[in-house]
Design a protein around this motif. Structure first.
Motif, PDB file in Angstrom:
ATOM      1  N   CYS A   1     -31.917   2.266  20.148  1.00 47.05           N
ATOM      2  CA  CYS A   1     -31.419   2.408  21.529  1.00 47.05           C
ATOM      3  C   CYS A   1     -32.056   1.313  22.387  1.00 47.05           C
ATOM      4  O   CYS A   1     -33.043   1.559  23.096  1.00 47.05           O
ATOM      5  CB  CYS A   1     -31.766   3.793  22.081  1.00 47.05           C
ATOM      6  SG  CYS A   1     -31.085   5.144  21.108  1.00 47.05           S
ATOM      7  N   PRO A   2     -31.526   0.096  22.348  1.00 40.44           N
ATOM      8  CA  PRO A   2     -32.193  -1.055  22.973  1.00 40.44           C
ATOM      9  C   PRO A   2     -32.305  -1.009  24.486  1.00 40.44           C
ATOM     10  O   PRO A   2     -33.128  -1.725  25.047  1.00 40.44           O
ATOM     11  CB  PRO A   2     -31.334  -2.250  22.521  1.00 40.44           C
ATOM     12  CG  PRO A   2     -30.026  -1.666  22.112  1.00 40.44           C
ATOM     13  CD  PRO A   2     -30.323  -0.305  21.588  1.00 40.44           C
ATOM     14  N   ASN A   3     -31.498  -0.206  25.169  1.00 41.38           N
ATOM     15  CA  ASN A   3     -31.642  -0.169  26.631  1.00 41.38           C
ATOM     16  C   ASN A   3     -32.259   1.142  27.106  1.00 41.38           C
ATOM     17  O   ASN A   3     -32.076   1.560  28.236  1.00 41.38           O
ATOM     18  CB  ASN A   3     -30.310  -0.448  27.340  1.00 41.38           C
ATOM     19  CG  ASN A   3     -29.353   0.723  27.254  1.00 41.38           C
ATOM     20  OD1 ASN A   3     -29.423   1.524  26.316  1.00 41.38           O
ATOM     21  ND2 ASN A   3     -28.450   0.838  28.211  1.00 41.38           N
ATOM     22  N   SER A   4     -33.029   1.782  26.230  1.00 44.10           N
ATOM     23  CA  SER A   4     -33.801   2.976  26.592  1.00 44.10           C
ATOM     24  C   SER A   4     -35.287   2.675  26.486  1.00 44.10           C
ATOM     25  O   SER A   4     -35.702   1.813  25.702  1.00 44.10           O
ATOM     26  CB  SER A   4     -33.453   4.144  25.661  1.00 44.10           C
ATOM     27  OG  SER A   4     -32.095   4.501  25.767  1.00 44.10           O
ATOM     28  N   TYR A   5     -36.089   3.391  27.270  1.00 39.29           N
ATOM     29  CA  TYR A   5     -37.532   3.238  27.176  1.00 39.29           C
ATOM     30  C   TYR A   5     -38.022   3.795  25.843  1.00 39.29           C
ATOM     31  O   TYR A   5     -37.687   4.907  25.456  1.00 39.29           O
ATOM     32  CB  TYR A   5     -38.229   3.987  28.318  1.00 39.29           C
ATOM     33  CG  TYR A   5     -38.546   3.088  29.472  1.00 39.29           C
ATOM     34  CD1 TYR A   5     -39.745   2.388  29.517  1.00 39.29           C
ATOM     35  CD2 TYR A   5     -37.652   2.928  30.516  1.00 39.29           C
ATOM     36  CE1 TYR A   5     -40.033   1.544  30.573  1.00 39.29           C
ATOM     37  CE2 TYR A   5     -37.933   2.083  31.575  1.00 39.29           C
ATOM     38  CZ  TYR A   5     -39.130   1.395  31.599  1.00 39.29           C
ATOM     39  OH  TYR A   5     -39.411   0.553  32.633  1.00 39.29           O
ATOM     40  N   SER A   6     -38.858   3.022  25.131  1.00 41.82           N
ATOM     41  CA  SER A   6     -39.369   3.460  23.838  1.00 41.82           C
ATOM     42  C   SER A   6     -40.867   3.773  23.874  1.00 41.82           C
ATOM     43  O   SER A   6     -41.378   4.459  23.000  1.00 41.82           O
ATOM     44  CB  SER A   6     -39.097   2.392  22.775  1.00 41.82           C
ATOM     45  OG  SER A   6     -39.722   1.165  23.123  1.00 41.82           O
ATOM     46  N   TYR A   7     -41.572   3.243  24.877  1.00 36.46           N
ATOM     47  CA  TYR A   7     -42.976   3.607  25.100  1.00 36.46           C
ATOM     48  C   TYR A   7     -43.292   3.326  26.565  1.00 36.46           C
ATOM     49  O   TYR A   7     -42.474   2.771  27.294  1.00 36.46           O
ATOM     50  CB  TYR A   7     -43.915   2.849  24.141  1.00 36.46           C
ATOM     51  CG  TYR A   7     -44.138   1.400  24.463  1.00 36.46           C
ATOM     52  CD1 TYR A   7     -45.344   0.960  25.009  1.00 36.46           C
ATOM     53  CD2 TYR A   7     -43.160   0.440  24.202  1.00 36.46           C
ATOM     54  CE1 TYR A   7     -45.559  -0.373  25.298  1.00 36.46           C
ATOM     55  CE2 TYR A   7     -43.369  -0.898  24.477  1.00 36.46           C
ATOM     56  CZ  TYR A   7     -44.571  -1.304  25.024  1.00 36.46           C
ATOM     57  OH  TYR A   7     -44.782  -2.622  25.314  1.00 36.46           O
ATOM     58  N   ALA A   8     -44.471   3.747  27.019  1.00 43.76           N
ATOM     59  CA  ALA A   8     -44.752   3.793  28.462  1.00 43.76           C
ATOM     60  C   ALA A   8     -44.597   2.459  29.168  1.00 43.76           C
ATOM     61  O   ALA A   8     -44.151   2.419  30.318  1.00 43.76           O
ATOM     62  CB  ALA A   8     -46.160   4.354  28.692  1.00 43.76           C
ATOM     63  N   PHE A   9     -44.956   1.349  28.527  1.00 49.70           N
ATOM     64  CA  PHE A   9     -44.871   0.036  29.167  1.00 49.70           C
ATOM     65  C   PHE A   9     -43.802  -0.821  28.511  1.00 49.70           C
ATOM     66  O   PHE A   9     -43.994  -2.020  28.254  1.00 49.70           O
ATOM     67  CB  PHE A   9     -46.236  -0.670  29.129  1.00 49.70           C
ATOM     68  CG  PHE A   9     -47.296   0.043  29.915  1.00 49.70           C
ATOM     69  CD1 PHE A   9     -47.247   0.094  31.289  1.00 49.70           C
ATOM     70  CD2 PHE A   9     -48.337   0.685  29.261  1.00 49.70           C
ATOM     71  CE1 PHE A   9     -48.221   0.761  32.021  1.00 49.70           C
ATOM     72  CE2 PHE A   9     -49.323   1.352  29.970  1.00 49.70           C
ATOM     73  CZ  PHE A   9     -49.267   1.400  31.358  1.00 49.70           C
ATOM     74  N   ASP A  10     -42.687  -0.224  28.248  1.00 52.45           N
ATOM     75  CA  ASP A  10     -41.579  -0.900  27.578  1.00 52.45           C
ATOM     76  C   ASP A  10     -40.950  -1.955  28.475  1.00 52.45           C
ATOM     77  O   ASP A  10     -41.252  -2.067  29.669  1.00 52.45           O
ATOM     78  CB  ASP A  10     -40.541   0.140  27.160  1.00 52.45           C
ATOM     79  CG  ASP A  10     -39.572  -0.373  26.116  1.00 52.45           C
ATOM     80  OD1 ASP A  10     -39.720  -1.528  25.691  1.00 52.45           O
ATOM     81  OD2 ASP A  10     -38.664   0.376  25.742  1.00 52.45           O
ATOM     82  N   ASP A  11     -40.039  -2.720  27.896  1.00 54.49           N
ATOM     83  CA  ASP A  11     -39.253  -3.747  28.571  1.00 54.49           C
ATOM     84  C   ASP A  11     -38.754  -3.268  29.938  1.00 54.49           C
ATOM     85  O   ASP A  11     -38.075  -2.247  30.020  1.00 54.49           O
ATOM     86  CB  ASP A  11     -38.067  -4.071  27.649  1.00 54.49           C
ATOM     87  CG  ASP A  11     -37.233  -5.231  28.151  1.00 54.49           C
ATOM     88  OD1 ASP A  11     -36.382  -5.671  27.389  1.00 54.49           O
ATOM     89  OD2 ASP A  11     -37.427  -5.683  29.297  1.00 54.49           O
ATOM     90  N   PRO A  12     -39.062  -3.971  31.037  1.00 55.03           N
ATOM     91  CA  PRO A  12     -38.630  -3.522  32.363  1.00 55.03           C
ATOM     92  C   PRO A  12     -37.120  -3.509  32.553  1.00 55.03           C
ATOM     93  O   PRO A  12     -36.620  -2.882  33.479  1.00 55.03           O
ATOM     94  CB  PRO A  12     -39.296  -4.520  33.317  1.00 55.03           C
ATOM     95  CG  PRO A  12     -39.562  -5.725  32.485  1.00 55.03           C
ATOM     96  CD  PRO A  12     -39.861  -5.211  31.110  1.00 55.03           C
ATOM     97  N   THR A  13     -36.378  -4.184  31.705  1.00 57.81           N
ATOM     98  CA  THR A  13     -34.928  -4.142  31.840  1.00 57.81           C
ATOM     99  C   THR A  13     -34.344  -2.839  31.308  1.00 57.81           C
ATOM    100  O   THR A  13     -33.131  -2.666  31.273  1.00 57.81           O
ATOM    101  CB  THR A  13     -34.283  -5.328  31.110  1.00 57.81           C
ATOM    102  OG1 THR A  13     -34.723  -5.357  29.756  1.00 57.81           O
ATOM    103  CG2 THR A  13     -34.626  -6.642  31.784  1.00 57.81           C
ATOM    104  N   SER A  14     -35.204  -1.905  30.905  1.00 54.49           N
ATOM    105  CA  SER A  14     -34.731  -0.579  30.513  1.00 54.49           C
ATOM    106  C   SER A  14     -34.478   0.301  31.730  1.00 54.49           C
ATOM    107  O   SER A  14     -33.956   1.406  31.596  1.00 54.49           O
ATOM    108  CB  SER A  14     -35.742   0.101  29.575  1.00 54.49           C
ATOM    109  OG  SER A  14     -35.853  -0.608  28.365  1.00 54.49           O
TER     110      SER A  14
END
Length: 317
Positions: free
Chosen positions: A213-226
Motif C-alpha cells: 500500500c504505497p500511499n499509506s503510512y507504514s510506520y510513524a515517520f513514514d514518507d510525508p506524501t502519505s
C-alpha cells in the motif's frame, strides 16, 4: 449597478471562503462480504460525533457529520458478537473494548487499518491519510466527494496474503500486526532513542506494508506524501473492502514527483520519490504540515484579507 456587479463576481469566492468552517459529511460504505462495525474516535479536545460506533451490513452505507476543525480517526471492526454467559460484546479485530457497539471514546485495538482526518476550522484545508502503523485488518479507501479532484488515499489489497508468519493473527487470515505491536522494540515503535525521523528508519516489516500500500503510512515517520490535503468543506466517502479504485491510480501517476525529505523517504541509502496527485496538495506543499501532528494547524489569512479588501472596495463605490 457597478457595486452589484462586483458583488456578483465575488459571490463564488465568498461561498468557497466560508465553506471551510462548515465541516464535512463522512459516508461509510461497506463492500465487504460480511457486516462490519465502524468505530469513531475524536482526538483530544475535539467534540464527540453523534455516534462513536455502529453496525454496517454488507452493501449498506451511512452518513455521519463532523464540524469544521474536527480531527479524529475511523476504522472497521470485524467479527463482532456477544459471547459467554454474561453476553459481553467484542470484536475479532478493531475492538475498542467498550463492550458494546458504541466505542464511547475508546480507540481500536491493533491490528487495525485507520483513516485519519484533520478538518479545516475555516478557510483552510483538510488533511487525511490511511495508516497501517497499527497494523492491518481490511482494505480501506478514502475519496473526497467535492468534485475538486482531491486525491484518494487508501490500502486496497489484502495485506494478509503478504503478512510474515510472525505478524499473523491466529484465526484471522487477513489481519496483520505491526512489528511494534508484535515485538514492542523501540526501533519498530519509533520510541526511546528512535523517537525521531533521523533515528527511526524503515524496517523490513514496514517495507512489506509500504510495498503493498504505497500511499499509506507504514510506520510513524513514514514518507510525508502519505498525507493528503483537500480544500476545506469537502465531503468524504470511506469504503471498506473497495472493489476498484481507478481514481487513485490516475491521481498518483498524473504529474511530476515532488522532492522527498531524506529523513522520511530514504531506504538503504537511496531516496524514493512519490508522484504528485492531480488536484489537491501533497504534504510538503503547505506550511500546515508541521503542525498537523500536534493538531495545532492554523489556516492562512490570505483569503480573508482579500475578502476584506474587496468588500471595502465595494462599499466605496
Amino acid at each position: 449597478m457597478l457595486r452589484f456587479a462586483l458583488l456578483l463576481l465575488l459571490l463564488p469566492f465568498l461561498c468557497c471562503c466560508f465553506r471551510g468552517g462548515e465541516g464535512s459529511t463522512f459516508t461509510f460504505v461497506n463492500k465487504c462480504g460480511d457486516t462490519v462495525w465502524p468505530g469513531i474516535l475524536s482526538n483530544a479536545g475535539k467534540p464527540r460525533l453523534k455516534t462513536t460506533g455502529f453496525e454496517l451490513a454488507s452493501s449498506a452505507s451511512r452518513a455521519v457529520a463532523a464540524p469544521g476543525g474536527w480531527s479524529g480517526r475511523f476504522w472497521a471492526r470485524t467479527g463482532c458478537a456477544a459471547a459467554g454467559s454474561a453476553g459481553v460484546w467484542s470484536c475479532a479485530t478493531g475492538d475498542c473494548g467498550s463492550g458494546r457497539v458504541e466505542c464511547d471514546g475508546a480507540g481500536a485495538a491493533p491490528p487495525t487499518t485507520l483513516a485519519e482526518f484533520t478538518l479545516a476550522p475555516a478557510a483552510g484545508r483538510d488533511f487525511y491519510d490511511v495508516s497501517l502503523v497499527d497494523g492491518y485488518n481490511l482494505p480501506l479507501l478514502v475519496e473526497a466527494s467535492d468534485g475538486k479532484g482531491c486525491p484518494a488515499a487508501g490500502c486496497l489489497v489484502d495485506v494478509g496474503q503478504r503478512c510474515p508468519a510472525e505478524l499473523r493473527v491466529a484465526g484471522q487470515g487477513s489481519a496483520c500486526r505491526s512489528a511494534c505491536d508484535a515485538f514492542g522494540k523501540p526501533e519498530y515503535c519509533c520510541s526511546g532513542a528512535f523517537a525521531s525521523p533521523a533515528t527511526c528508519r524503515p524496517t523490513i516489516y514496514s517495507q512489506i506494508f509500504k510495498a503493498a500500500c504505497p500511499n499509506s503510512y507504514s510506520y510513524a515517520f513514514d514518507d510525508p506524501t502519505s498525507i493528503f490535503t483537500c480544500s476545506g468543506g469537502a465531503d468524504y466517502t470511506i469504503t471498506f473492502c473497495p472493489d476498484s479504485v481507478p481514481s487513485m491510480k490516475s491521481s498518483r501517476n498524473s504529474s511530476s514527483s515532488p522532492s522527498p525529505t531524506s529523513a522520511t523517504t530514504s531506504s538503504g541509502g537511496s531516496s524514493t520519490s512519490t508522484s504528485r496527485p492531480a488536484g489537491g496538495m501533497m504534504l510538503g506543499d503547505d506550511p500546515w504540515l508541521a503542525d498537523l501532528a500536534t493538531d495545532g494547524a492554523v489556516p492562512s489569512a490570505n483569503s480573508l484579507s482579500f475578502l476584506r479588501h474587496s468588500l471595502i472596495l465595494i462599499l466605496l463605490l
